[in-house]
Scaffold this motif. Structure first.
Motif, PDB file in Angstrom:
ATOM      1  N   ASP A 255       0.836  -1.203   0.000  1.00  0.00           N
ATOM      2  CA  ASP A 255       0.000   0.000   0.000  1.00  0.00           C
ATOM      3  C   ASP A 255       0.871   1.253   0.000  1.00  0.00           C
ATOM      4  O   ASP A 255       0.631   2.193  -0.766  1.00  0.00           O
ATOM      5  CB  ASP A 255      -0.909   0.022   1.233  1.00  0.00           C
ATOM      6  N   LEU A 256       1.872   1.275   0.861  1.00  0.00           N
ATOM      7  CA  LEU A 256       2.738   2.439   0.965  1.00  0.00           C
ATOM      8  C   LEU A 256       3.537   2.662  -0.318  1.00  0.00           C
ATOM      9  O   LEU A 256       3.793   3.800  -0.715  1.00  0.00           O
ATOM     10  CB  LEU A 256       3.696   2.275   2.150  1.00  0.00           C
ATOM     11  N   ASP A 257       3.927   1.582  -0.965  1.00  0.00           N
ATOM     12  CA  ASP A 257       4.716   1.696  -2.192  1.00  0.00           C
ATOM     13  C   ASP A 257       3.920   2.339  -3.323  1.00  0.00           C
ATOM     14  O   ASP A 257       4.495   2.928  -4.245  1.00  0.00           O
ATOM     15  CB  ASP A 257       5.212   0.313  -2.616  1.00  0.00           C
ATOM     16  N   ALA A 258       2.596   2.244  -3.245  1.00  0.00           N
ATOM     17  CA  ALA A 258       1.750   2.812  -4.289  1.00  0.00           C
ATOM     18  C   ALA A 258       1.387   4.276  -4.024  1.00  0.00           C
ATOM     19  O   ALA A 258       0.750   4.923  -4.854  1.00  0.00           O
ATOM     20  CB  ALA A 258       0.467   1.992  -4.418  1.00  0.00           C
ATOM     21  N   ILE A 259       1.795   4.795  -2.869  1.00  0.00           N
ATOM     22  CA  ILE A 259       1.486   6.176  -2.499  1.00  0.00           C
ATOM     23  C   ILE A 259       2.661   7.075  -2.882  1.00  0.00           C
ATOM     24  O   ILE A 259       3.824   6.723  -2.686  1.00  0.00           O
ATOM     25  CB  ILE A 259       1.203   6.272  -0.979  1.00  0.00           C
ATOM     26  N   GLY A 260       2.349   8.249  -3.409  1.00  0.00           N
ATOM     27  CA  GLY A 260       3.385   9.115  -3.963  1.00  0.00           C
ATOM     28  C   GLY A 260       4.326   9.737  -2.955  1.00  0.00           C
ATOM     29  O   GLY A 260       5.507   9.955  -3.251  1.00  0.00           O
ATOM     30  N   ALA A 261       3.828  10.068  -1.768  1.00  0.00           N
ATOM     31  CA  ALA A 261       4.664  10.794  -0.809  1.00  0.00           C
ATOM     32  C   ALA A 261       4.220  10.516   0.615  1.00  0.00           C
ATOM     33  O   ALA A 261       3.151   9.950   0.857  1.00  0.00           O
ATOM     34  CB  ALA A 261       4.604  12.295  -1.093  1.00  0.00           C
ATOM     35  N   VAL A 262       5.056  10.922   1.556  1.00  0.00           N
ATOM     36  CA  VAL A 262       4.720  10.879   2.977  1.00  0.00           C
ATOM     37  C   VAL A 262       4.985  12.272   3.550  1.00  0.00           C
ATOM     38  O   VAL A 262       5.952  12.940   3.164  1.00  0.00           O
ATOM     39  CB  VAL A 262       5.544   9.812   3.729  1.00  0.00           C
TER      40      VAL A 262
END
Length: 224
Positions: free
Chosen positions: A123-130
């Motif tokens: 899931d995190l890998d598919a999100i653009g930024a943190v």
């Protein structure tokens, strides 16, 4: 005398205890009495935390590490966050993040990660930024430390997405490592992530590769 014996001899001499502890033969003797270990290193810098000189030094180090740095006022912070996140399209945030920072985020998709309902690595890998806050920063080394506070979240969210947007407040910036460690010592049980620029490594030919061990891009927003 072996290297091990030489090291132990020097340790015993430095502690002022030549007859106790581990012997040259490797046997354990009487436990040595507590002694005062001299601390001759510099424990603080010449400038106060958050001073203009300290902030200038931090910016210089971060830029040298290829991070993107912007100094903003409190009023400018939401727009600066939105400007960076617009390119990412989506962002994951920790549960204790100041919601005002996202006030101008517009169409950016916001994902929320908590310890009770954590997002998976996929899931995190598919999100653009943190987007996170920080615990403390050291200007001499250009290092920012996260320690898992609610506004920083789990370590995974700051390591998997490709872009890290980190808000650092001026009062959190100290000059030296000992000053930084003292601030972290108030919560030694917390997991720490030390960040000195975007993730990077190099091979034997010194070819630099970014994004191997963490975010490829680091944006630092320095706020009051």
């Amino acid at each position: 005398m072996s290297a091990r014996e030489d090291v132990l001899r020097r340790v015993r001499a430095a502690l002022g205890d030549r007859g106790a502890g581990t012997t040259a033969a490797g046997k354990v003797g009487t436990a040595p009495a507590a002694v005062e270990v001299p601390r001759r290193y510099r424990e603080s810098g010449d400038h106060d935390p958050g001073s203009p000189a300290v902030l200038e030094q931090l910016v210089d180090r971060l830029v040298d590490y290829r991070a993107h740095v912007r100094q903003v006022t409190a009023g400018e912070l939401p727009a600066a966050v939105a400007d960076v996140l617009a390119q990412a399209g989506s962002v994951v945030v920790p549960p204790g993040l100041d919601e005002a920072w996202l006030a101008a985020a517009g169409d950016v998709i916001v994902h929320r990660d908590t310890r009770d309902e954590p997002l998976s690595a996929l899931d995190l890998d598919a999100i653009g930024a943190v987007l996170t806050a920080a615990r403390v920063a050291c200007s001499e080394t250009g290092t920012i430390v996260l320690d898992g506070e609610p506004d920083q979240g789990r370590r995974a969210i700051s390591l998997v997405p490709d872009v890290h947007v980190c808000v650092v407040r001026a009062e959190q910036v100290v000059q030296t490592v000992p000053e930084m460690v003292r601030r972290l010592a108030s919560h030694p049980e917390r997991p720490q992530t030390w960040i000195s620029g975007p993730s990077a490594t190099s091979d034997i030919e010194l070819d630099r590769v970014e994004g191997v061990h963490g975010p490829r891009t680091l944006h630092v927003l320095l706020a009051p």
